[in-house]
Design a protein around this motif. Structure first.
Motif, PDB file in Angstrom:
ATOM      1  N   LYS A  67      13.534   9.060  -3.073  1.00 53.24           N
ATOM      2  CA  LYS A  67      12.188   8.554  -3.367  1.00 53.24           C
ATOM      3  C   LYS A  67      12.252   7.342  -4.285  1.00 53.24           C
ATOM      4  O   LYS A  67      11.532   6.365  -4.084  1.00 53.24           O
ATOM      5  N   ARG A  68      13.113   7.402  -5.286  1.00 55.36           N
ATOM      6  CA  ARG A  68      13.252   6.283  -6.224  1.00 55.36           C
ATOM      7  C   ARG A  68      13.782   5.044  -5.499  1.00 55.36           C
ATOM      8  O   ARG A  68      13.271   3.944  -5.679  1.00 55.36           O
ATOM      9  N   ASP A  69      14.809   5.225  -4.649  1.00 52.04           N
ATOM     10  CA  ASP A  69      15.351   4.109  -3.876  1.00 52.04           C
ATOM     11  C   ASP A  69      14.296   3.520  -2.948  1.00 52.04           C
ATOM     12  O   ASP A  69      14.182   2.301  -2.818  1.00 52.04           O
ATOM     13  N   ASN A  70      13.525   4.368  -2.302  1.00 53.70           N
ATOM     14  CA  ASN A  70      12.476   3.921  -1.384  1.00 53.70           C
ATOM     15  C   ASN A  70      11.401   3.140  -2.135  1.00 53.70           C
ATOM     16  O   ASN A  70      10.945   2.094  -1.664  1.00 53.70           O
ATOM     17  N   ALA A  71      11.014   3.627  -3.293  1.00 50.01           N
ATOM     18  CA  ALA A  71       9.998   2.930  -4.085  1.00 50.01           C
ATOM     19  C   ALA A  71      10.514   1.556  -4.509  1.00 50.01           C
ATOM     20  O   ALA A  71       9.766   0.570  -4.494  1.00 50.01           O
ATOM     21  N   GLY A  72      11.792   1.472  -4.861  1.00 51.80           N
ATOM     22  CA  GLY A  72      12.382   0.190  -5.237  1.00 51.80           C
ATOM     23  C   GLY A  72      12.399  -0.781  -4.075  1.00 51.80           C
ATOM     24  O   GLY A  72      12.089  -1.964  -4.239  1.00 51.80           O
ATOM     25  N   ARG A  73      12.746  -0.289  -2.890  1.00 51.77           N
ATOM     26  CA  ARG A  73      12.747  -1.155  -1.705  1.00 51.77           C
ATOM     27  C   ARG A  73      11.343  -1.651  -1.396  1.00 51.77           C
ATOM     28  O   ARG A  73      11.147  -2.816  -1.071  1.00 51.77           O
ATOM     29  N   GLN A  74      10.365  -0.756  -1.476  1.00 52.23           N
ATOM     30  CA  GLN A  74       8.986  -1.154  -1.177  1.00 52.23           C
ATOM     31  C   GLN A  74       8.495  -2.178  -2.186  1.00 52.23           C
ATOM     32  O   GLN A  74       7.799  -3.124  -1.823  1.00 52.23           O
ATOM     33  N   ALA A  75       8.872  -2.015  -3.450  1.00 53.11           N
ATOM     34  CA  ALA A  75       8.444  -2.977  -4.477  1.00 53.11           C
ATOM     35  C   ALA A  75       9.042  -4.351  -4.208  1.00 53.11           C
ATOM     36  O   ALA A  75       8.372  -5.368  -4.389  1.00 53.11           O
ATOM     37  N   ARG A  76      10.302  -4.390  -3.746  1.00 58.04           N
ATOM     38  CA  ARG A  76      10.926  -5.676  -3.449  1.00 58.04           C
ATOM     39  C   ARG A  76      10.298  -6.335  -2.228  1.00 58.04           C
ATOM     40  O   ARG A  76      10.292  -7.551  -2.110  1.00 58.04           O
ATOM     41  N   LEU A  77       9.790  -5.540  -1.292  1.00 57.23           N
ATOM     42  CA  LEU A  77       9.209  -6.091  -0.069  1.00 57.23           C
ATOM     43  C   LEU A  77       7.782  -6.589  -0.263  1.00 57.23           C
ATOM     44  O   LEU A  77       7.300  -7.415   0.504  1.00 57.23           O
ATOM     45  N   GLN A  78       7.102  -6.053  -1.259  1.00 55.53           N
ATOM     46  CA  GLN A  78       5.707  -6.435  -1.450  1.00 55.53           C
ATOM     47  C   GLN A  78       5.606  -7.846  -2.000  1.00 55.53           C
ATOM     48  O   GLN A  78       6.377  -8.255  -2.867  1.00 55.53           O
ATOM     49  N   LEU A  79       4.662  -8.587  -1.483  1.00 59.72           N
ATOM     50  CA  LEU A  79       4.399  -9.922  -2.012  1.00 59.72           C
ATOM     51  C   LEU A  79       3.320  -9.800  -3.072  1.00 59.72           C
ATOM     52  O   LEU A  79       2.316  -9.132  -2.877  1.00 59.72           O
ATOM     53  N   ASP A  80       3.538 -10.458  -4.186  1.00 65.05           N
ATOM     54  CA  ASP A  80       2.500 -10.417  -5.208  1.00 65.05           C
ATOM     55  C   ASP A  80       1.794 -11.769  -5.287  1.00 65.05           C
ATOM     56  O   ASP A  80       2.117 -12.708  -4.571  1.00 65.05           O
ATOM     57  N   GLY A  81       0.846 -11.890  -6.173  1.00 66.82           N
ATOM     58  CA  GLY A  81       0.024 -13.089  -6.276  1.00 66.82           C
ATOM     59  C   GLY A  81       0.790 -14.332  -6.697  1.00 66.82           C
ATOM     60  O   GLY A  81       0.309 -15.438  -6.554  1.00 66.82           O
ATOM     61  N   ASP A  82       2.001 -14.189  -7.219  1.00 67.22           N
ATOM     62  CA  ASP A  82       2.773 -15.332  -7.689  1.00 67.22           C
ATOM     63  C   ASP A  82       3.490 -16.058  -6.554  1.00 67.22           C
ATOM     64  O   ASP A  82       4.258 -16.967  -6.805  1.00 67.22           O
ATOM     65  N   ASP A  83       3.248 -15.691  -5.308  1.00 66.84           N
ATOM     66  CA  ASP A  83       3.929 -16.320  -4.187  1.00 66.84           C
ATOM     67  C   ASP A  83       3.165 -17.518  -3.633  1.00 66.84           C
ATOM     68  O   ASP A  83       3.539 -18.050  -2.592  1.00 66.84           O
ATOM     69  N   GLU A  84       2.136 -17.968  -4.308  1.00 69.42           N
ATOM     70  CA  GLU A  84       1.348 -19.107  -3.847  1.00 69.42           C
ATOM     71  C   GLU A  84       2.203 -20.365  -3.676  1.00 69.42           C
ATOM     72  O   GLU A  84       2.059 -21.066  -2.682  1.00 69.42           O
TER      73      GLU A  84
END
Length: 111
Positions: A67-84
């Motif tokens: 679960k921890r590894d999966n959460a880390g992968r999902q966090a890395r895949l998510q784009l946040d507002g700083d990607d403008e």
């Protein structure tokens, strides 16, 4: 309802389940059995209850790590507002590629 016999920590358990779930339960029981065997080998003389407790802890530890590894992968895949800035750079490149395409198409027409 179906019934199946599961063997965990060298003990037989008669379990009722939905029809067709017997193989899945047997697979889950084999995972528990494997962990129980590891617990018994690493700490001889454990009681049945403590063997099952350690098997449950081993499985819970593996689940928690996944679960921890999966959460880390999902966090890395998510784009946040700083990607403008990245979005703007990609749009600028797309514009340049379109202009190059138009120039190449114009040269092909003149040739």
């Amino acid at each position: 309802m179906a019934e199946t016999n599961l063997v965990i920590a060298s003990r037989h358990y008669q379990i009722r389940c939905r029809d067709g779930e017997e193989a899945h339960l047997a697979h889950l029981a084999s995972l528990i059995e494997d962990k129980a065997r590891v617990a018994q080998q690493s700490t001889p003389g454990l009681t049945e209850v403590r063997t099952l407790l350690f098997a449950a802890l081993f499985l819970a530890d593996e689940l928690n790590e996944l679960k921890r590894d999966n959460a880390g992968r999902q966090a890395r895949l998510q784009l946040d507002g700083d990607d403008e800035p990245s979005v703007q750079a990609i749009e600028a490149l797309a514009g340049r590629i379109e202009k190059l395409r138009e120039r190449l198409a114009g040269r092909a027409d003149n040739a």
